[in-house]
Design a protein around this motif. Structure first.
Motif, mmCIF file in Angstrom:
data_model
loop_
_atom_site.group_PDB
_atom_site.id
_atom_site.type_symbol
_atom_site.label_atom_id
_atom_site.label_comp_id
_atom_site.label_asym_id
_atom_site.label_seq_id
_atom_site.Cartn_x
_atom_site.Cartn_y
_atom_site.Cartn_z
ATOM 1 N N MET A 269 61.243 63.107 50.683
ATOM 2 C CA MET A 269 60.142 63.384 50.726
ATOM 3 C C MET A 269 59.416 62.131 50.148
ATOM 4 S SD MET A 269 56.997 64.038 51.996
ATOM 5 C CE MET A 269 56.526 62.347 52.186
ATOM 6 N N HIS A 270 60.927 62.401 48.433
ATOM 7 C CA HIS A 270 60.467 61.478 47.659
ATOM 8 C C HIS A 270 60.635 59.942 47.651
ATOM 9 C CE1 HIS A 270 60.084 64.336 44.457
ATOM 10 N NE2 HIS A 270 59.019 63.997 44.259
ATOM 11 N N ARG B 38 51.279 60.568 54.677
ATOM 12 C CA ARG B 38 49.434 61.091 54.130
ATOM 13 C C ARG B 38 49.273 62.312 54.100
ATOM 14 N NH1 ARG B 38 48.364 57.614 58.671
ATOM 15 N NH2 ARG B 38 48.065 59.175 59.856
ATOM 16 N N LEU B 39 50.039 63.227 54.753
ATOM 17 C CA LEU B 39 49.798 64.755 54.067
ATOM 18 C C LEU B 39 50.829 65.243 52.747
ATOM 19 C CD1 LEU B 39 51.565 65.948 57.556
ATOM 20 C CD2 LEU B 39 48.309 66.155 56.795
ATOM 21 N N HIS B 40 51.403 63.898 53.228
ATOM 22 C CA HIS B 40 52.155 64.677 50.787
ATOM 23 C C HIS B 40 51.020 64.025 50.206
ATOM 24 C CE1 HIS B 40 55.094 65.272 48.260
ATOM 25 N NE2 HIS B 40 54.786 64.193 47.745
ATOM 26 N N LYS B 41 50.135 62.641 50.517
ATOM 27 C CA LYS B 41 49.420 62.333 49.487
ATOM 28 C C LYS B 41 47.757 63.125 49.279
ATOM 29 C CE LYS B 41 48.103 58.182 49.723
ATOM 30 N NZ LYS B 41 48.098 56.950 50.221
ATOM 31 N N ARG B 42 47.503 63.984 49.971
ATOM 32 C CA ARG B 42 46.905 65.297 50.771
ATOM 33 C C ARG B 42 47.009 66.402 49.813
ATOM 34 N NH1 ARG B 42 45.331 66.079 56.237
ATOM 35 N NH2 ARG B 42 44.748 63.507 56.384
ATOM 36 N N PHE B 43 48.327 66.740 49.786
ATOM 37 C CA PHE B 43 48.648 67.612 49.291
ATOM 38 C C PHE B 43 49.002 67.602 48.043
ATOM 39 C CE2 PHE B 43 52.182 69.607 46.997
ATOM 40 C CZ PHE B 43 52.289 70.772 46.803
ATOM 41 N N VAL C 2 46.171 68.947 42.235
ATOM 42 C CA VAL C 2 45.648 68.583 41.063
ATOM 43 C C VAL C 2 44.063 69.052 41.244
ATOM 44 C CG1 VAL C 2 44.308 66.069 39.934
ATOM 45 C CG2 VAL C 2 46.760 66.165 41.369
ATOM 46 N N GLU C 3 43.458 69.324 42.119
ATOM 47 C CA GLU C 3 42.002 69.601 42.085
ATOM 48 C C GLU C 3 42.027 71.143 41.679
ATOM 49 O OE1 GLU C 3 40.363 68.751 46.079
ATOM 50 O OE2 GLU C 3 40.204 67.216 45.678
#
Length: 107
Positions: A1-2, A67-72, A77-78
């Motif tokens: 993933m990285h 995109r899914l990984h960024k959303r995760f 963080v939230e």
């Protein structure tokens, strides 16, 4: 993933750039790229100017995963800062900035 994350961040990613960003050997990156290409997440494209140079691009499937990984990460963080006071968020931000700088200095 990285590996997918690095390729997604840099429009002209190369195996060497990925290797440097992840702080791993070129051999490790090559193995990872072979697997990602076989699974349909990336494609290798040779430079027209210099055939020795190989650029890495995410496929449609790879862009979706990126995109899914960024959303995760955003959701993570939230969740971490949920319920924190502004001062607590500021302190955490400062700590993470220091950590980021430390890791950048290792490169």
């Amino acid at each position: 993933m990285h590996t997918i994350d690095v390729i997604g961040k840099f429009p002209e990613a190369t195996p060497s750039k990925v290797s440097k960003e992840l702080m791993v050997t070129l051999g490790t990156v090559t193995t990872s790229l072979n697997n990602l290409e076989r699974k349909g997440y990336i494609e290798r494209i040779r430079s027209d100017q210099d055939r020795r140079v190989v650029y890495l691009h995410l496929t449609k499937k790879g862009r979706l995963l990126h995109r899914l990984h960024k959303r995760f990460h955003k959701a993570m963080v939230e969740r971490i800062i949920d319920g924190m006071s502004p001062e607590e968020k500021k302190v955490m931000g400062r700590g993470l900035t220091n950590l980021y700088q430390f890791l950048e200095d290792l490169k």
